[in-house]
Design a protein around this motif. Structure first.
Motif, PDB file in Angstrom:
ATOM      1  N   GLU A 155       0.832  -1.205   0.000  1.00 12.07           N
ATOM      2  CA  GLU A 155       0.000   0.000   0.000  1.00 12.07           C
ATOM      3  C   GLU A 155       0.869   1.258   0.000  1.00 12.07           C
ATOM      4  O   GLU A 155       0.543   2.244  -0.677  1.00 12.07           O
ATOM      5  CB  GLU A 155      -0.922  -0.025   1.223  1.00 12.07           C
ATOM      6  CG  GLU A 155      -1.973  -1.128   1.147  1.00 12.07           C
ATOM      7  CD  GLU A 155      -2.805  -1.235   2.415  1.00 12.07           C
ATOM      8  OE1 GLU A 155      -2.414  -0.612   3.435  1.00 12.07           O
ATOM      9  OE2 GLU A 155      -3.827  -1.936   2.390  1.00 12.07           O
ATOM     10  N   TYR A 156       1.966   1.213   0.742  1.00 12.77           N
ATOM     11  CA  TYR A 156       2.873   2.360   0.751  1.00 12.77           C
ATOM     12  C   TYR A 156       3.517   2.533  -0.628  1.00 12.77           C
ATOM     13  O   TYR A 156       3.655   3.658  -1.121  1.00 12.77           O
ATOM     14  CB  TYR A 156       3.947   2.167   1.825  1.00 12.77           C
ATOM     15  CG  TYR A 156       5.001   3.260   1.855  1.00 12.77           C
ATOM     16  CD1 TYR A 156       4.644   4.590   2.079  1.00 12.77           C
ATOM     17  CD2 TYR A 156       6.348   2.966   1.655  1.00 12.77           C
ATOM     18  CE1 TYR A 156       5.599   5.597   2.108  1.00 12.77           C
ATOM     19  CE2 TYR A 156       7.314   3.965   1.690  1.00 12.77           C
ATOM     20  CZ  TYR A 156       6.933   5.282   1.914  1.00 12.77           C
ATOM     21  OH  TYR A 156       7.888   6.280   1.929  1.00 12.77           O
ATOM     22  N   LEU A 157       3.904   1.442  -1.261  1.00 11.87           N
ATOM     23  CA  LEU A 157       4.471   1.500  -2.608  1.00 11.87           C
ATOM     24  C   LEU A 157       3.484   2.135  -3.581  1.00 11.87           C
ATOM     25  O   LEU A 157       3.869   2.994  -4.391  1.00 11.87           O
ATOM     26  CB  LEU A 157       4.844   0.098  -3.086  1.00 11.87           C
ATOM     27  CG  LEU A 157       5.321  -0.020  -4.538  1.00 11.87           C
ATOM     28  CD1 LEU A 157       6.644   0.713  -4.736  1.00 11.87           C
ATOM     29  CD2 LEU A 157       5.479  -1.490  -4.934  1.00 11.87           C
ATOM     30  N   ASN A 158       2.228   1.733  -3.488  1.00  6.76           N
ATOM     31  CA  ASN A 158       1.210   2.308  -4.362  1.00  6.76           C
ATOM     32  C   ASN A 158       1.084   3.806  -4.131  1.00  6.76           C
ATOM     33  O   ASN A 158       0.958   4.591  -5.089  1.00  6.76           O
ATOM     34  CB  ASN A 158      -0.136   1.629  -4.110  1.00  6.76           C
ATOM     35  CG  ASN A 158      -1.239   2.186  -5.004  1.00  6.76           C
ATOM     36  OD1 ASN A 158      -1.214   2.054  -6.221  1.00  6.76           O
ATOM     37  ND2 ASN A 158      -2.218   2.817  -4.390  1.00  6.76           N
ATOM     38  N   TRP A 159       1.161   4.216  -2.865  1.00  6.74           N
ATOM     39  CA  TRP A 159       1.108   5.645  -2.568  1.00  6.74           C
ATOM     40  C   TRP A 159       2.310   6.365  -3.166  1.00  6.74           C
ATOM     41  O   TRP A 159       2.165   7.436  -3.767  1.00  6.74           O
ATOM     42  CB  TRP A 159       1.068   5.874  -1.048  1.00  6.74           C
ATOM     43  CG  TRP A 159       0.974   7.319  -0.691  1.00  6.74           C
ATOM     44  CD1 TRP A 159      -0.164   8.069  -0.557  1.00  6.74           C
ATOM     45  CD2 TRP A 159       2.078   8.218  -0.487  1.00  6.74           C
ATOM     46  NE1 TRP A 159       0.166   9.386  -0.274  1.00  6.74           N
ATOM     47  CE2 TRP A 159       1.530   9.501  -0.224  1.00  6.74           C
ATOM     48  CE3 TRP A 159       3.455   8.063  -0.491  1.00  6.74           C
ATOM     49  CZ2 TRP A 159       2.328  10.615   0.025  1.00  6.74           C
ATOM     50  CZ3 TRP A 159       4.256   9.173  -0.244  1.00  6.74           C
ATOM     51  CH2 TRP A 159       3.699  10.434   0.014  1.00  6.74           C
TER      52      TRP A 159
END
Length: 406
Positions: free
Chosen positions: A230-234
């Motif tokens: 999820e952090y990567l997507n952000w």
């Protein structure tokens, strides 16, 4: 048969000629991928010889730090006194370190920039910056102490820190940096603030080490990977993330490190390879001059510090490249720009043969010490004896269990 023999001879000659700059990992196709960010075999060697003259001091320092870490934490974004604009303390928040209240305004707003001068107000407990640093440092220290000592209490504590910061519903950090390095009176957060999570790769290493001997349960491993996904997507899709990707200096370099580290952690090697290949033209060509100068960093008030920090970022990217057969270390652009050229430009300053003649409002000697340490890291990772000698101690005692020269 004769043709093959000739080919083998030519390849052997080429390898012999280039061993001073080629890394063993780049030549050997069977690259170790046990750890996404570090060289697992070097860690094993240091562990096997931890009580030797070379490593004993570094090992004892690690254990001493880990023992202190056992008594601290856990840490959480919920500890700050300030509530982010979102209304949720689960969101990370910090203030730009080089920004100060405007003395000409009654309320000091908007704050003004004083490059290189850290405002103490940005380091107080009203934000997450300091507690994040403590969490990152202690988690890495404990995980490494567990690896080198096999003492399970270090692993138990490290897992607790990871769960509290990333997973527990009441204490976890939301996977975004929407409010990082905001400027009072100007904005609530900036893409520039993403660099505050440059240490996220150390969390990846900690997780992987804790997984090696099944010290971390499968549920926790899966949940941590979900947070990182999820952090990567952000990072890849948010306004702040896209801004940081398109910066032209050390911020772009360290942004790529975060992206590639997480992609490798999530076993997305092809995507990691794409980012690393793009770094040749998007980062090396645009940031390093043919003579090795890093102009964006030399323009800063702490030019030596920033030149070193950015080159360390390039070195990390180059090592990550060895994990997926992308050779950034030996890459040279058409105009002659390369990572090696950047090292050669800084080399006489590390050796003390030239006096630093660019701006450096902070201690030159401390900056020079960090530069020497960087030469050891590069020498260690890419088997360059000349670089090892620049920063190594005269007694050959290793100052690090992660980066050392034999």
């Amino acid at each position: 048969m004769i043709s093959n023999t000739i080919k083998i001879g030519v390849v052997y000659l080429f390898v012999c000629i280039t061993t001073t700059i080629k890394t063993t990992a780049q030549i050997n196709k069977n690259i170790d991928k046990t750890l996404s960010v570090l060289d697992y075999n070097k860690l094993l060697y240091a562990k096997e010889h931890k009580n030797s003259m070379q490593f004993s001091a570094a090992y004892q320092n690690l254990i001493s730090d880990a023992d202190k870490a056992l008594q601290e934490g856990p840490f959480s974004v919920m500890e700050k006194t300030q509530t982010p604009p979102s209304g949720s303390k689960h969101d990370y928040i910090s203030i730009g370190p080089y920004w100060w209240p405007d003395p000409t305004k009654p309320d000091g707003l908007p704050w003004i920039r004083r490059d290189g001068e850290i405002n103490p107000l940005t380091r107080e407990g009203s934000t997450d910056y300091e507690i994040k640093n403590k969490m990152f440092h202690n988690t890495q220290t404990l995980a490494m102490a567990y690896f080198f000592s096999d003492n399970k209490q270090y692993a138990t504590k490290a897992i607790e820190l990871l769960k509290v910061w990333f997973l527990n519903e009441d204490t976890k950090m939301n996977p975004n940096l929407d409010f990082a390095q905001g400027i009072p009176g100007k904005n609530t957060g900036r893409g520039i603030g993403i660099i505050e999570f440059a240490g996220i790769s150390n969390m990846i290493t900690a997780i992987e080490i804790l997984e090696l001997n099944n010290k971390m349960d499968v549920k926790t491993s899966k949940e941590l990977r979900l947070w990182f996904s999820e952090y990567l997507n952000w990072l890849q899709t948010s306004e702040n993330g896209v801004f940081e990707k398109n910066t032209k200096n050390n911020h772009a370099t360290h942004y790529d490190i975060q992206i590639v580290s997480i992609l490798l952690f999530l076993n997305k090697e092809n995507e990691a390879k794409e980012v690393l290949e793009a770094a040749k033209t998007l980062r090396i060509v645009t940031q390093i001059q043919p003579n090795g100068e890093q102009l964006h960093e030399l323009a800063r008030t702490k030019a030596l510090s920033y030149s070193t920090m950015n080159l360390e970022g390039f070195t990390k990217l180059a090592f990550l490249g060895t994990k997926v057969h992308v050779d950034l270390w030996n890459y040279e652009a058409e105009n002659g720009a390369s990572i090696i050229k950047a090292y050669e430009f800084l080399k006489p300053y590390a050796e003390g043969k030239k006096e630093w003649n660019f701006k450096q409002i902070a201690s030159v000697s401390k900056a020079q010490h960090k530069l020497k340490e960087l030469f050891v890291k590069a020498g260690s990772q890419f088997n360059i004896e000349a670089y090892c000698k620049i920063g190594s101690k005269e007694d050959n005692k290793a100052s690090s269990l992660l980066y050392y020269c034999n």
